[in-house]
Design a protein around this motif. Structure first.
Motif, PDB file in Angstrom:
ATOM      1  N   LEU A 156     -10.694   8.704 -36.741  1.00  0.00           N
ATOM      2  CA  LEU A 156     -10.273  10.568 -37.029  1.00  0.00           C
ATOM      3  C   LEU A 156      -9.147  11.669 -37.374  1.00  0.00           C
ATOM      4  O   LEU A 156      -9.840  12.605 -37.296  1.00  0.00           O
ATOM      5  CB  LEU A 156     -11.232  11.250 -35.407  1.00  0.00           C
ATOM      6  CG  LEU A 156     -12.468  10.085 -35.523  1.00  0.00           C
ATOM      7  CD1 LEU A 156     -13.425  10.682 -33.396  1.00  0.00           C
ATOM      8  CD2 LEU A 156     -12.871  10.507 -36.082  1.00  0.00           C
TER       9      LEU A 156
ATOM     10  N   HIS B  49     -10.538  21.406 -40.115  1.00  0.00           N
ATOM     11  CA  HIS B  49     -10.765  19.440 -40.448  1.00  0.00           C
ATOM     12  C   HIS B  49     -11.427  19.296 -39.196  1.00  0.00           C
ATOM     13  O   HIS B  49     -12.300  18.344 -38.821  1.00  0.00           O
ATOM     14  CB  HIS B  49     -10.351  18.380 -41.120  1.00  0.00           C
ATOM     15  CG  HIS B  49     -10.306  17.924 -41.150  1.00  0.00           C
ATOM     16  ND1 HIS B  49     -10.516  17.034 -42.356  1.00  0.00           N
ATOM     17  CD2 HIS B  49      -9.591  16.810 -40.790  1.00  0.00           C
ATOM     18  CE1 HIS B  49     -10.395  15.158 -42.352  1.00  0.00           C
ATOM     19  NE2 HIS B  49      -9.804  15.874 -40.989  1.00  0.00           N
TER      20      HIS B  49
ATOM     21  N   GLU C  37     -14.765  12.115 -42.634  1.00  0.00           N
ATOM     22  CA  GLU C  37     -13.136  12.934 -43.001  1.00  0.00           C
ATOM     23  C   GLU C  37     -13.953  14.257 -43.997  1.00  0.00           C
ATOM     24  O   GLU C  37     -13.685  14.787 -44.297  1.00  0.00           O
ATOM     25  CB  GLU C  37     -12.472  12.453 -43.780  1.00  0.00           C
ATOM     26  CG  GLU C  37     -11.698  10.439 -42.846  1.00  0.00           C
ATOM     27  CD  GLU C  37     -10.722  12.130 -41.567  1.00  0.00           C
ATOM     28  OE1 GLU C  37     -10.853  12.865 -41.662  1.00  0.00           O
ATOM     29  OE2 GLU C  37     -11.205  10.932 -40.352  1.00  0.00           O
TER      30      GLU C  37
END
Ligand SMILES: [Zn+2]
Length: 684
Positions: free
Chosen positions: A15, A521, A582
């Motif tokens: 992650l 992100h 991602e």
């Protein structure tokens, strides 16, 4: 490598934001420099290739001159912005450690442990003189094994390899509690493809592995090294056949299989679990989570079908392989030739001091971080980052309000989760106490072993207690960032809060395009294909309505198709499924960062700097942080194993899905990267 074999919780794996960037300035001062580290406003415009149309190849437009002229240092598999910043962090740590080494440090202090661990690593003469003596006890224990149960007792010890790994992490069913997690494990090459894929390239990797395993047996004094190597590789190939592929391992539901001990015995009958758990200190455990059930069941079934003698060869090779860095040069060289040169194309071994810094990161990383932060992290950076994170959170809240594909009930849950995000910036609120970890200058091998044991015992001791939410998975000196779904926590270590990611002297558009996108992100991971299956408290819970779920999946399939079509090597394309989380993070992150940038302008127009609008600077900054080149073998390795797409994809595909990018650079139908509005993926 010196990380625990026992894979850390499956759920936190994959992650993080991988890859990073450069920076040439000196040590971080207490006051920010008045001028940006890059260019006049924070973007390095000298390395763009303005002969390329931004709409044809934005990554090359933003980075083309650099891409055409840069070379990968001989000791690296990849080079780019992240690597340059990592070089700086590494040099900063070296300066700190050298300083500690100049004067004797009081015994038992953190400083003494850091200095002596490093000194034991640098003392090559002593490592050479000790030969394989540090391994003798392990080899004797393997030698003495006569039965399957003897093998399993060894496999339960953290120093030995096995078809199963044991870790301790937050329980997805109740993330306030720890649980023992059992995962597939035990291969010497990165993933199953290296054993099973056809083709010349993979034949080459397998030949290199055979050479390596044979060499290790030679060095261990094995009488028939080539035969022993063949035995180990044949056994691992059978294990590879039952292993799950990396993309399948990302399935958080399929890998969450809670069991009591009777259930475990029934699911994985080949293992006497009391014999396996006891040596790890887990004999009294009554409840576990098993990840890749079929792989662990079928992999351990090989304990019945393969001879004990073959497993003993397997254990001997792996115990030497894992310790090869800490053994005489002949082991170290053999390991480099396979793990770095053959698998990733690296030409020369890194200088010893650099590897020493990595060793400290792995063995006493949190302690090193405490010293690093005191020396290098300007307190002002924390406040500035806290403000940026708050702006990103507000931006995502605004975006959530208007997402057309979400129904109101699901939207309310998403807002609840966003509000519960727990961001951590710079360094942990509580430092780890290394008091029980003994280090001396003379015993590298034992230092590393004790470090692993210290870490493992610390985890075992808190089983049954409440999860420590102040703990960090990453070190402050690590150039990276992460999101942990069971904690609903975002982590931004001190070392990434430097140019080109974060530069207090740079134009705001640049910081939003860089660190803003990194923050976004990580927030995006809370809502990616994995993270969305966890709620605001980190419990695995479905908070999605059926219709909204269907719309989400349709968008993610479109996104996967874009990445599947990105093929940086012949016959080697990105795996849109493996990189899904991602990629959702990258796209959502850039969208959130852009919204936050616009909100920060308060309705005013951004100034034009060097002929570039605010929006142009934002996107250029983003494409610049992904500036990177890598060796073909490393790229193939990344595509097969890494949930992150190659950087050229990360610095261009999110842009193609954003209307603002089209407007900023006048991208039109006919341009190679053009996507019609209905083809653009809009998730977060
Ligand atoms: Zn990530």
């Amino acid at each position: 490598m010196i990380t625990l074999r026992l894979p850390a919780a499956a759920l936190a794996a994959g992650l993080t934001l991988a890859q990073a960037s450069p920076s040439a300035q000196g040590p971080t001062g207490q006051t920010p420099p008045a001028t940006p580290a890059f260019g006049t406003f924070g973007v390095d415009t000298t390395q763009m290739d303005t002969a390329v149309k931004p709409g044809d190849d934005f990554f090359r437009y933003a980075n083309g001159k650099w891409l055409a002229t840069a070379t990968i240092p001989a000791d690296k598999a990849r080079y780019g912005m992240f690597d340059m910043l990592r070089d700086k962090a590494e040099a900063d740590v070296r300066a700190l450690v050298d300083e500690l080494g100049r004067t004797p440090q009081p015994a038992g202090t953190l400083r003494q442990k850091v200095a002596d661990l490093y000194a034991s690593w640098m003392d090559e003469a002593r490592i050479e003189a000790r030969g394989i003596e540090p391994l003798r006890a392990d080899l004797a224990a393997i030698d003495a094994a006569a039965t399957k149960t003897d093998l399993i007792r060894l496999m339960g010890r953290i120093e030995f390899s096995a078809p199963f790994g044991m870790g301790i992490s937050a329980d997805p069913a109740d993330p306030t509690k720890y649980v023992v997690v059992i995962s597939q494990s035990g291969l010497g090459m990165p993933v199953r493809d290296y054993y099973l894929n056809p083709g010349e390239k993979f034949d080459g990797y397998r030949a290199a592995y055979k050479t390596y395993v044979t060499r290790i047996f030679e060095l261990l004094g094995d009488k028939t090294p080539a035969d022993s190597a063949a035995t180990v590789i044949a056994l691992e190939t059978k294990l590879a056949q039952v292993h799950w592929a990396p993309e399948r391992r990302r399935d958080v539901k399929a890998t969450n299989n809670p069991m009591d001990r009777a259930g475990l015995a029934a699911a994985v009958p080949a293992v006497d679990w009391q014999a396996a758990l006891e040596p790890a200190g887990l004999g009294a455990v009554s409840h576990v989570v098993v990840r890749e059930v079929s792989a662990i069941k079928d992999g351990t079934a090989l304990l019945d079908t393969e001879p004990v003698a073959a497993w003993k060869k397997y254990l001997a090779f792996h115990v030497a392989d894992e310790a090869s860095d800490n053994l005489p040069k002949a082991f170290d060289d053999a390991s480099f030739a396979f793990h770095s040169k053959a698998l990733r194309g690296v030409e020369v071994q890194r200088e010893r001091w650099k590897r020493g810094v990595s060793l400290l990161d792995g063995v006493i990383g949190k302690g090193l971080g405490e010293l690093y932060v005191a020396k290098y992290f300007p307190p002002g950076h924390k406040a500035a980052m806290d403000a940026l994170v708050a702006n990103l959170r507000a931006a995502m809240g605004e975006r959530l309000k208007t997402l057309a594909w979400m129904d109101e009930a699901t939207r309310a849950e998403a807002q609840k989760k966003l509000a519960a995000f727990d961001p951590r910036v710079g360094y942990p609120s509580k430092w780890l106490d290394y008091g029980a970890f003994a280090v001396d200058k003379a015993s590298l091998f034992e230092n590393v072993r004790r470090g692993r044991m210290f870490d493992w015992q610390r985890r075992v001791a808190r089983l049954g207690g409440t999860v420590d939410r102040t703990e960090w998975g990453m070190n402050p000196q690590t150039v990276n960032a992460s999101y942990n779904p069971t904690m609903n926590q975002l982590t931004f270590p001190a070392a990434i809060l430097q140019p080109p990611f974060f530069d207090p002297a740079a134009d705001p558009a640049v910081n939003y395009g860089a660190i803003g996108a990194v923050i976004g992100h990580e927030m995006g991971h809370g809502f990616d294909d994995q993270g969305r299956q966890f709620d605001e408290a980190g419990r695995m819970r479905n908070w999605w309505s059926e219709s909204t779920n269907t719309k989400f999946l349709a968008q993610t399939e479109k996104l996967a198709a874009q990445y599947n079509a990105f093929c940086p090597l012949p016959e080697t394309c990105v795996n849109g499924k493996l990189t899904m989380g991602e990629n959702i993070g990258d796209l959502g992150g850039l969208e959130m960062a852009y919204t936050a940038y616009k909100l920060s302008l308060g309705g005013k127009e951004a100034p034009v700097l060097n002929g570039l609008t605010g929006d142009q600077r934002f996107f250029l900054s983003h494409a610049q942080i992904w500036r990177s080149i890598q060796r073909d073998d490393a790229l193939r390795n990344l595509i097969l194993t890494d949930p992150h797409a190659p950087s050229a994809a990360r610095g261009s595909i999110p842009e193609r899905n954003m209307d603002a990018w089209y407007a900023a650079f006048g991208v039109k139908p006919g341009d190679k990267a053009y996507l019609a509005p209905e083809q653009r993926v809009r998730i977060w």
